[in-house]
Scaffold this motif. Structure first.
Motif, PDB file in Angstrom:
ATOM      1  N   THR A 388      24.981  19.692  -7.021  1.00 53.86           N
ATOM      2  CA  THR A 388      24.675  19.457  -5.598  1.00 53.86           C
ATOM      3  C   THR A 388      23.933  18.144  -5.395  1.00 53.86           C
ATOM      4  OG1 THR A 388      22.658  20.779  -5.849  1.00 53.86           O
ATOM      5  CG2 THR A 388      24.626  21.901  -5.016  1.00 53.86           C
ATOM      6  N   GLY A 389      23.127  17.767  -6.403  1.00 52.98           N
ATOM      7  CA  GLY A 389      22.390  16.510  -6.266  1.00 52.98           C
ATOM      8  C   GLY A 389      23.282  15.292  -6.451  1.00 52.98           C
ATOM      9  N   THR A 390      24.123  15.319  -7.443  1.00 49.71           N
ATOM     10  CA  THR A 390      24.953  14.150  -7.729  1.00 49.71           C
ATOM     11  C   THR A 390      26.112  14.024  -6.758  1.00 49.71           C
ATOM     12  OG1 THR A 390      26.189  15.473  -9.345  1.00 49.71           O
ATOM     13  CG2 THR A 390      24.354  14.129 -10.171  1.00 49.71           C
ATOM     14  N   ILE A 391      26.572  15.142  -6.165  1.00 50.12           N
ATOM     15  CA  ILE A 391      27.698  15.045  -5.234  1.00 50.12           C
ATOM     16  C   ILE A 391      27.301  14.249  -4.005  1.00 50.12           C
ATOM     17  CG2 ILE A 391      27.298  17.140  -3.879  1.00 50.12           C
ATOM     18  CD1 ILE A 391      30.649  15.856  -5.258  1.00 50.12           C
ATOM     19  N   GLU A 392      26.002  14.282  -3.669  1.00 54.70           N
ATOM     20  CA  GLU A 392      25.544  13.487  -2.526  1.00 54.70           C
ATOM     21  C   GLU A 392      25.690  12.000  -2.832  1.00 54.70           C
ATOM     22  OE1 GLU A 392      22.110  15.877  -0.202  1.00 54.70           O
ATOM     23  OE2 GLU A 392      21.562  15.226  -2.210  1.00 54.70           O
ATOM     24  N   ILE A 393      25.331  11.646  -4.066  1.00 53.71           N
ATOM     25  CA  ILE A 393      25.465  10.228  -4.444  1.00 53.71           C
ATOM     26  C   ILE A 393      26.930   9.823  -4.438  1.00 53.71           C
ATOM     27  CG2 ILE A 393      25.019   8.544  -6.277  1.00 53.71           C
ATOM     28  CD1 ILE A 393      22.689  10.322  -7.180  1.00 53.71           C
ATOM     29  N   LEU A 394      27.785  10.714  -4.983  1.00 55.48           N
ATOM     30  CA  LEU A 394      29.213  10.418  -5.016  1.00 55.48           C
ATOM     31  C   LEU A 394      29.783  10.333  -3.606  1.00 55.48           C
ATOM     32  CD1 LEU A 394      31.753  10.010  -6.719  1.00 55.48           C
ATOM     33  CD2 LEU A 394      32.042  12.510  -6.766  1.00 55.48           C
ATOM     34  N   ASP A 396      28.238   9.525  -0.926  1.00 54.77           N
ATOM     35  CA  ASP A 396      27.781   8.294  -0.283  1.00 54.77           C
ATOM     36  C   ASP A 396      28.582   7.091  -0.777  1.00 54.77           C
ATOM     37  OD1 ASP A 396      25.771   6.979   1.451  1.00 54.77           O
ATOM     38  OD2 ASP A 396      25.211   6.001  -0.449  1.00 54.77           O
ATOM     39  N   GLY A 397      29.013   7.150  -2.024  1.00 56.65           N
ATOM     40  CA  GLY A 397      29.770   6.032  -2.583  1.00 56.65           C
ATOM     41  C   GLY A 397      31.207   5.995  -2.120  1.00 56.65           C
ATOM     42  N   VAL A 398      31.806   7.120  -1.727  1.00 62.36           N
ATOM     43  CA  VAL A 398      33.227   7.148  -1.342  1.00 62.36           C
ATOM     44  C   VAL A 398      33.380   7.462   0.139  1.00 62.36           C
ATOM     45  CG1 VAL A 398      33.944   7.820  -3.661  1.00 62.36           C
ATOM     46  CG2 VAL A 398      33.452   9.591  -1.953  1.00 62.36           C
ATOM     47  N   LYS A 399      32.325   7.312   0.919  1.00 61.66           N
ATOM     48  CA  LYS A 399      32.412   7.658   2.339  1.00 61.66           C
ATOM     49  C   LYS A 399      33.433   6.814   3.085  1.00 61.66           C
ATOM     50  CE  LYS A 399      28.454   4.699   3.438  1.00 61.66           C
ATOM     51  NZ  LYS A 399      27.085   4.655   3.999  1.00 61.66           N
ATOM     52  N   ASP A 400      33.775   5.642   2.529  1.00 57.42           N
ATOM     53  CA  ASP A 400      34.763   4.799   3.193  1.00 57.42           C
ATOM     54  C   ASP A 400      36.176   5.087   2.705  1.00 57.42           C
ATOM     55  OD1 ASP A 400      32.756   3.543   4.611  1.00 57.42           O
ATOM     56  OD2 ASP A 400      32.431   2.040   3.025  1.00 57.42           O
ATOM     57  N   VAL A 401      36.348   6.009   1.761  1.00 50.77           N
ATOM     58  CA  VAL A 401      37.681   6.378   1.254  1.00 50.77           C
ATOM     59  C   VAL A 401      37.931   7.809   1.695  1.00 50.77           C
ATOM     60  CG1 VAL A 401      39.172   6.549  -0.767  1.00 50.77           C
ATOM     61  CG2 VAL A 401      37.291   4.870  -0.714  1.00 50.77           C
ATOM     62  N   PRO A 402      38.691   8.011   2.765  1.00 50.34           N
ATOM     63  CA  PRO A 402      38.807   9.348   3.362  1.00 50.34           C
ATOM     64  C   PRO A 402      39.246  10.434   2.392  1.00 50.34           C
ATOM     65  CG  PRO A 402      39.744   7.685   4.804  1.00 50.34           C
ATOM     66  CD  PRO A 402      39.419   6.978   3.513  1.00 50.34           C
ATOM     67  N   HIS A 403      40.286  10.169   1.594  1.00 52.94           N
ATOM     68  CA  HIS A 403      40.769  11.270   0.760  1.00 52.94           C
ATOM     69  C   HIS A 403      39.758  11.626  -0.336  1.00 52.94           C
ATOM     70  CE1 HIS A 403      41.973   7.797  -1.709  1.00 52.94           C
ATOM     71  NE2 HIS A 403      42.074   8.646  -2.750  1.00 52.94           N
ATOM     72  N   LEU A 404      39.007  10.629  -0.839  1.00 54.91           N
ATOM     73  CA  LEU A 404      37.966  10.937  -1.813  1.00 54.91           C
ATOM     74  C   LEU A 404      36.765  11.618  -1.151  1.00 54.91           C
ATOM     75  CD1 LEU A 404      38.002   7.704  -4.029  1.00 54.91           C
ATOM     76  CD2 LEU A 404      39.006   9.954  -4.522  1.00 54.91           C
ATOM     77  N   ALA A 405      36.476  11.224   0.085  1.00 51.69           N
ATOM     78  CA  ALA A 405      35.381  11.857   0.819  1.00 51.69           C
ATOM     79  C   ALA A 405      35.668  13.334   1.054  1.00 51.69           C
ATOM     80  CB  ALA A 405      35.148  11.142   2.141  1.00 51.69           C
ATOM     81  N   SER A 406      36.961  13.656   1.374  1.00 54.29           N
ATOM     82  CA  SER A 406      37.310  15.062   1.584  1.00 54.29           C
ATOM     83  C   SER A 406      37.188  15.861   0.285  1.00 54.29           C
ATOM     84  CB  SER A 406      38.725  15.173   2.143  1.00 54.29           C
ATOM     85  OG  SER A 406      39.679  14.643   1.221  1.00 54.29           O
ATOM     86  N   ILE A 407      37.506  15.205  -0.822  1.00 56.60           N
ATOM     87  CA  ILE A 407      37.373  15.895  -2.116  1.00 56.60           C
ATOM     88  C   ILE A 407      35.898  16.190  -2.415  1.00 56.60           C
ATOM     89  CG2 ILE A 407      37.660  15.635  -4.610  1.00 56.60           C
ATOM     90  CD1 ILE A 407      40.235  14.087  -4.031  1.00 56.60           C
ATOM     91  N   THR A 408      35.058  15.188  -2.169  1.00 57.85           N
ATOM     92  CA  THR A 408      33.627  15.424  -2.407  1.00 57.85           C
ATOM     93  C   THR A 408      33.086  16.495  -1.475  1.00 57.85           C
ATOM     94  OG1 THR A 408      33.075  13.608  -0.881  1.00 57.85           O
ATOM     95  CG2 THR A 408      33.237  13.082  -3.233  1.00 57.85           C
TER      96      THR A 408
END
Length: 768
Positions: A388-394, A396-408
């Protein structure tokens, strides 16, 4: 004149008369002839006189012997004598021997009698006293029973009142009375022991009916009296034991007919003694389907008793007069009576004990499952903390990539569900970290009703039956709220066609038996929250399983089966319990018992969950045994601006402190390997530095924290898994709060606001 003298005188008179007649009337020849005849006659007479004299002497001796025999003094019969007298003498001698033997036989017979036998003549002088009389009374022949000095004392049956001599049985018999079964006591001279005597006396009369004495027979019944008294005492003791025993006593014959029925049996079964005596026991107190088994058990018991067995003990259901069943423990013994047996039974109601045993078994089973689930949840929480802690970092890093953001987002949601699942498991296992405080249960129920109203639907009526006298409870507010909501949702599902949901509050004080029966931690005051519905109810067959984790009667996908187990675990961990009453088709009532708050506690301060994340520049001592979590926490803390000193256990942390390292807050896990856990580490450091700020973190306290989950210094707890924002807010809450030199929080306006509101509700200001 003897026979011989009379015979001699007659012969002389006859001879003299004959001679005189011849001298007057006879001639010479005739006179000579007569003289010769007279001389011959005279000689014959002399010979006859001699023979008569001999017979007379023998008769005289025999007469004296018979006279002596008549006086009880046998005399030897003459052995010599004529042939005519010898048979008579022998017959008299045999008669004398027989008559002499009879007094000896009678005397020996009387002497051998164990009872006292005393015979007195008409002058009240004792003529017969056998050995028993001489031993007990000290009497001998020749004793005057009316005036003699006694060696014994007589008492009436009370054992203290002296018996007057004229009223004694022998004295009354000498007056011609018949005395039967006269009871008295006799105490020998020089002895303290008193003998119980039963006396019988009769007057003695001769062949003419004249009173010539009396006889009395005294029987010593001391041992019989003692045995009778012992029997009476034994019966009284038995009756006392039966009447004062806590258990019921029932006595039957071997055929099962009731002979005795104690007051406790009346209270236990509802049947009175008058209604049961003479009735078959099996028809009164055993359910019909168990009667055959009871008869077989009694038959087996009697066979074993005949073989030398001492008794039997068994447990069985019993039937009360009003129809309800209860469990009893029966202890049987049998006594031989004639050709049959008497069966004695002590019966004890063990219904509550059976319930307690079943609760204990259930609790042990739940504890076993809880240990397993708690250990699993602990490991899951550690992994979920990293996820749960690291997924926030991930994210935040892929917030501009929609399909990766949905995966996170999917990963984050799955982590949240995993966190909820582990929280449920820990709640059931009673290992979840709680933050109890004094709460107003009425306020909580009102809030729950407002939240539930749109959820349960319009077909279900919700009623809040709140007691104005309800005490504050000391529990975790959020967990209690979740428990009430869980029970309400279950009630809604049980009322598919509508019904009524009632949430009530109240107080109860439980004694030891009631506390055991309800499964609470200890006797005392408890706050009660009841959730009742009018739904379908719970079948009795599964009633004992409803609190088990993952047990559910709902269809697959309709529930996790953890709702009731969470409620159970939360109530138990809080020091209370939860009980259920249900009848199929008649609804269900869940009752939660919560410990009464005995002291006012600071209410948890409220913070805006949407407030921006704020870091700091302070130095933190971070103690965490799991390397991955330690690396993650260190990264998060440093990203928030803090300086971090890391230790893997308490011993390493103490070594760092002893080297003089400076830090502002101790951030420590609770459960750690080594010589001490996180709570003990905090207590050790705070003993040196009372104003030290401390923040606990744990996903599985395992009893390391006290019941109230506070180390006594207002220390907060951050439960795993947590996110970066929760970590940041909790740290600032700990670092910014004012503390006194002892390390306790200083109340600020927001912390006393709930107390002020409670005071105003209880004592509202008067208008005008």
């Amino acid at each position: 004149m003897t026979l011989w003298s009379r015979l001699a005188f007659a012969m002389v008179f006859l001879v003299v008369g004959t001679i005189c007649a011849l001298a007057v009337f006879g001639d010479g020849f005739g006179r000579a002839t007569l003289v010769v005849g007279a001389i011959a006659i005279l000689l014959a007479l002399v010979l006859g006189a001699a023979i008569a004299g001999s017979l007379s002497r023998q008769l005289t001796r025999m007469t004296r012997a018979v006279e002596g025999l008549s006086r009880g003094k046998p005399v030897a019969m003459p052995a010599e004598g004529s042939r005519e007298m010898a048979p008579l003498s022998a017959a008299f001698a045999e008669l004398s021997d027989q008559l002499g033997a009879r007094p000896n036989l009678l005397e020996n017979t009387v002497e051998s009698i164990r009872d006292c036998v005393v015979v007195a003549d008409e002058n009240a002088v004792v003529v017969v006293a056998n050995g028993a009389a001489r031993h007990l009374l000290g009497l001998d022949r020749g004793f005057d029973s009316l005036t003699g000095v006694r060696k014994f004392a007589c008492f009436l049956v009370d054992g203290t009142t002296p018996l007057p001599i004229p009223d004694s049985p022998l004295a009354r018999a000498l007056r011609g009375e018949h005395v039967d079964d006269f009871e008295l006591m006799v105490q020998s001279e020089g002895s303290c022991a008193k003998a119980h005597i039963v006396a019988n006396a009769r007057p003695l009369r001769d062949e003419r009916g004249r009173l010539c004495g009396a006889v009395t027979v005294l029987r010593d019944v001391t041992e019989q009296k003692r045995a009778l008294q012992a029997l009476v005492d034994s019966e009284q003791m038995a009756q006392t034991i039966v009447s004062t025993a806590l258990d019921a006593f029932v006595q039957t014959d071997e055929n099962g007919f009731v002979l005795e029925w104690s007051p406790q049996a009346e209270a236990l079964t509802g049947w009175t003694r008058a209604e049961t005596v003479g009735v078959k026991l099996v028809e009164l107190v055993f359910p019909e389907h168990l009667r055959a088994a009871h008869r077989q058990r009694i038959a087996k018991f009697l066979r074993e008793t005949a073989g030398g067995a001492m008794g039997m003990r068994y447990e069985a259901p019993a039937l009360h007069r009003d129809g309800h069943e209860f469990f009893v423990e029966v202890s049987l013994t049998a006594l031989r009576r004639g050709d049959g047996y008497i069966i004695n039974a002590f019966v004890r109601d063990i219904t509550q004990r059976r319930i307690a045993e079943e609760r204990l078994i259930q609790a042990q089973k739940m504890d076993t499952v809880g240990q397993l689930t708690g250990g699993i949840a602990h490991d899951f929480n550690n992994m979920l903390t990293v996820i749960t802690g690291t997924i926030e970092i991930l994210a935040d890093g892929v917030k501009d990539v929609p399909h990766l953001a949905s995966i996170t987002k999917l990963i984050s949601d799955a982590a949240d569900r995993g966190a909820n699942l582990t929280a449920s498991l820990l709640a059931f296992a009673r290992k979840q970290p709680l933050q109890p405080a004094e709460i107003d249960v009425n306020d909580l129920v009102r809030e729950a009703v407002r939240l539930l109203a749109p959820t349960v639907g319009k077909d279900i009526e919700i009623e809040a039956a709140l007691s104005d006298e309800a005490w504050p409870a000391f529990v975790d507010r959020s967990q209690l709220s979740s428990a009430v909501v869980n029970l309400a949702i279950n009630a809604r599902d049980a009322m598919a066609d509508g019904g009524k949901l009632t949430i009530a509050t109240g107080n109860i004080t439980l004694g030891v038996p009631e506390a055991v029966a309800r499964g609470v931690e200890r006797a005392g005051d408890y706050v009660v929250v009841e959730v009742s519905d009018t739904g379908t109810g719970i079948p009795q067959l599964i009633l004992d399983k409803i609190f088990e984790p993952f047990f559910s009667t709902k269809e697959v996908g309709q529930g996790t089966g953890l709702g009731l187990s969470m409620v159970f675990g939360f109530a138990k961990q809080s020091g209370g319990s939860v009980d259920v009453r249900s009848e199929e088709g008649s609804g269900t009532t869940f009752t939660i018992y919560l410990p009464k708050a005995d002291t006012s506690a600071l209410q948890p301060s409220t913070h805006d969950e949407d407030s921006p994340v704020q870091g700091g520049s302070e130095t933190l001592l971070c103690v965490e045994d799991d390397r991955k979590i330690r690396d993650y926490v260190t990264m998060q803390l440093e990203s928030l601006g803090y300086k971090v000193i890391v230790a893997s256990n308490a011993d390493e942390a103490l070594a760092i402190v002893n080297r003089g390292a400076a830090f502002d807050l101790l951030f420590t896990d609770v459960v750690m390997p080594g010589s001490m856990n996180g709570r003990q580490l905090a207590e050790t450091l705070m003993a040196r530095r009372p104003s030290l700020r401390v923040l606990f973190t744990s996903g599985y306290s395992d009893g390391a924290l006290p019941l109230k989950n506070r180390a006594g210094h207002g220390i907060p707890l951050l439960t795993k898994p947590y996110r970066r924002a929760e970590l940041a807010r909790t740290l600032r809450r700990c670092l910014d709060i004012a503390v006194d030199p002892a390390g306790d929080p200083i109340p600020t306006p927001y912390s006393v606001q709930p107390e002020l509101e409670r005071f105003l509700r209880k004592y509202p200001p008067k208008e005008g």
